[in-house]
Structures are given as C-alpha cells and as structure tokens.
Design an enzyme around this catalytic site. Sequence first.
Site, PDB file in Angstrom:
ATOM      1  N   THR A  48       0.840  -1.199   0.000  1.00  0.00           N
ATOM      2  CA  THR A  48       0.000   0.000   0.000  1.00  0.00           C
ATOM      3  C   THR A  48       0.874   1.248   0.000  1.00  0.00           C
ATOM      4  O   THR A  48       2.093   1.172  -0.166  1.00  0.00           O
ATOM      5  CB  THR A  48      -1.035  -0.071   1.160  1.00  0.00           C
ATOM      6  OG1 THR A  48      -1.950   1.008   1.001  1.00  0.00           O
ATOM      7  CG2 THR A  48      -0.382  -0.004   2.530  1.00  0.00           C
ATOM      8  N   LYS A  92       3.475   1.318  -3.911  1.00  0.00           N
ATOM      9  CA  LYS A  92       2.954   0.493  -5.016  1.00  0.00           C
ATOM     10  C   LYS A  92       3.777   0.627  -6.302  1.00  0.00           C
ATOM     11  O   LYS A  92       3.921  -0.343  -7.040  1.00  0.00           O
ATOM     12  CB  LYS A  92       1.490   0.849  -5.305  1.00  0.00           C
ATOM     13  CG  LYS A  92       0.530   0.398  -4.208  1.00  0.00           C
ATOM     14  CD  LYS A  92      -0.909   0.712  -4.599  1.00  0.00           C
ATOM     15  CE  LYS A  92      -1.854   0.482  -3.433  1.00  0.00           C
ATOM     16  NZ  LYS A  92      -3.248   0.744  -3.804  1.00  0.00           N
ATOM     17  N   ALA A 150      -6.154  11.983 -11.653  1.00  0.00           N
ATOM     18  CA  ALA A 150      -5.307  11.313 -12.655  1.00  0.00           C
ATOM     19  C   ALA A 150      -3.982  10.886 -12.021  1.00  0.00           C
ATOM     20  O   ALA A 150      -2.955  10.847 -12.679  1.00  0.00           O
ATOM     21  CB  ALA A 150      -5.064  12.235 -13.845  1.00  0.00           C
ATOM     22  N   GLY A 151      -4.032  10.554 -10.732  1.00  0.00           N
ATOM     23  CA  GLY A 151      -2.832  10.087 -10.044  1.00  0.00           C
ATOM     24  C   GLY A 151      -2.736   8.567 -10.089  1.00  0.00           C
ATOM     25  O   GLY A 151      -3.401   7.899 -10.892  1.00  0.00           O
ATOM     26  N   GLY A 158     -15.533   3.772  -0.733  1.00  0.00           N
ATOM     27  CA  GLY A 158     -14.565   2.781  -1.206  1.00  0.00           C
ATOM     28  C   GLY A 158     -14.285   1.618  -0.264  1.00  0.00           C
ATOM     29  O   GLY A 158     -13.351   0.857  -0.508  1.00  0.00           O
TER      30      GLY A 158
END
Length: 270
Positions: free
Chosen positions: A62, A66, A128-129, A238
């Site tokens: 995590t 990553k 957009a990461g 999420g």
Amino acid sequence: MDYYAVVGNPIGHSKSPMIHGMFAKQTSQNLEYGKIEAPIDAFTNTVNKFFEQDRQKGLNITVPFKEQAWALCQARTDRAELAGAVNTLYLDENNNLCGDNTDGVGLVRDLKNNGVMLKGKKILIVGAGGAVRGVLQPILKELPSSVVVCNRTLSKAEELVLIFKHLGNIRSSAFQDLSEAFDIVINGTSASLSGDLPPLSAKVISPRTVVYDMMYSKEATVFNVWAAENGSDKTIDGLGMLVEQAAEAFKIWRGLTPKTADVMAALRLL
Ligand code: ATR
C-alpha cells in the site's frame, strides 16, 4: 502455516489483517496475515527479507510503495503492467517475484455488488494520479460507452489517455469544460483525505448518477455528501473496493474466492 502481510508506511490503521483473517477463517485456510511498516528508504530490503523466509508466501503493498513494488517485480500481469503499480506480490514456481494489481477489479466488483453495471455507461473519473491509473484497465474492460478523465493538472489526465486509449473510448477534460450529467462519477483524487472537494460542476450529477468515492471513512466522505446534496440518489464509498481487492489477492494466493458480504458488514460496525 503460511504467512502473508501488508507493507506500507504508515501501516498502523490498515484493515487488511482483519479482512484476510476473516477470509482465512471462512475458507478454513491455515494462514497468518500481519502488517509491516517498511522504512521509507528500505522498501526493497523489506520485501526481499520477507520472501527469503520459508512459508512467507505473499504481500499486499500500500501507500507509498505500489510503484516501487511494480519496479521490483520480475513478472507482472497485464493489468499491473498498465497500472504502473502493484498491490499484490507472490513468488512463482521458479522463485520469480510476480506482481498483480487488484484495485481496479475490486472497484468494478464493488460497483456490481451495488447493482451498478458499467457496460454502455458514460463514466467520469475525477483525478489522474496513481489511484486512477490503477483502476482504468478493469473499468475499460467492462465496455463503458465513454470514460472522461478530469484532473486539476490536465497534462496528467492527457498522459493517462495516451496509456489507455487502445482499450476503449477514453478522453481527458479540464474541470471547467464539464457541463453534462454522467451515469457514473468516480472520485479518485486524494482531495477527500484533507476534507477538500475537487472543483467539479454540479452539472455532472443528475438524480440517476451513481457516485463512487474511492476513499472511505466512518462518516460519509465530503465528496459523497456534496454529490447527495446536488441530487445523486446513490452514493457509495470505497470500503467495498478495499474488501474486494483483498478478496482478489486472496484468490491469487490461495486459489479460493472468499465471500465478501459478511466481511463488509463486520467492517461497517467498527
Ligand atoms: P494517489 O496515489 O492517491 O492517486 P497522487 O498520485 O498524488 O495520489 O494523485 C492525487 C490526485 O488527486 C491527483 O489527480 C491530484 O490532482 P493533480 O494531479 O492536479 O495534483 C488530485 N488532487 C489532490 N488534491 C486535490 C484537490 N484539492 N483538488 C483537486 N484534485 C486534487
């Protein structure tokens, strides 16, 4: 007994040990799943040491490692290759370090669990990461009619479009150019972490717009509160994505697909 762990920094609040513990109990697998805080400058060493030990079979990775995990792998699945990030590590029969990325599948499964299909839908992805790049391939595989990636720094959205355009109808947009409602709006920015909202026009929301925040928290996220206030009838956070990405990692390691509904219910009670 086999051993697994999640590696991150910080890692104290990770729910992965609890999730995998419940999966192991449910499927009667003899395994232990712990957490490892890798020093920021010693991720590679931490991974190598882990896999040197007998019966230490797999790692989840995590924040913020990553991308480093991706670089470390000797083999990667197609979805991990495109994601540029790896969240699941294991050794193959020749002891090669292999990497996968289960985040996108986790997101798509959680949407399906909530009755939301992507096929033929107009999807807006905000951000957009790394988090967004990690989910684009599984989303495009579901054949939405279009995917628009909108980001504060437009050039980053444009870069993602270049990487994924061979997989479907995907384009970039600046926030100020969005003025139509979408079927599904997914927030993949890290803005929620600091309680901020991306500068998104409420015009992207209609009553039938499903809004999904890839973040989760005990209370509704600021993004989902904003979406509900602006008319969305269905907002999802999420937490389910977290559980479903874990289930997919468990399947990679153990060959069994755990049931996720009870695990979700238990986490909601925490
Ligand atoms: P992650 O791994 O969580 O994706 P990241 O790669 O740093 O983290 O990307 C963070 C994303 O959230 C980016 O899309 C970022 O926009 P920029 O590329 O313009 O920086 C977005 N983001 C973070 N804070 C934001 C805010 N307050 N408003 C809008 N977008 C924000």
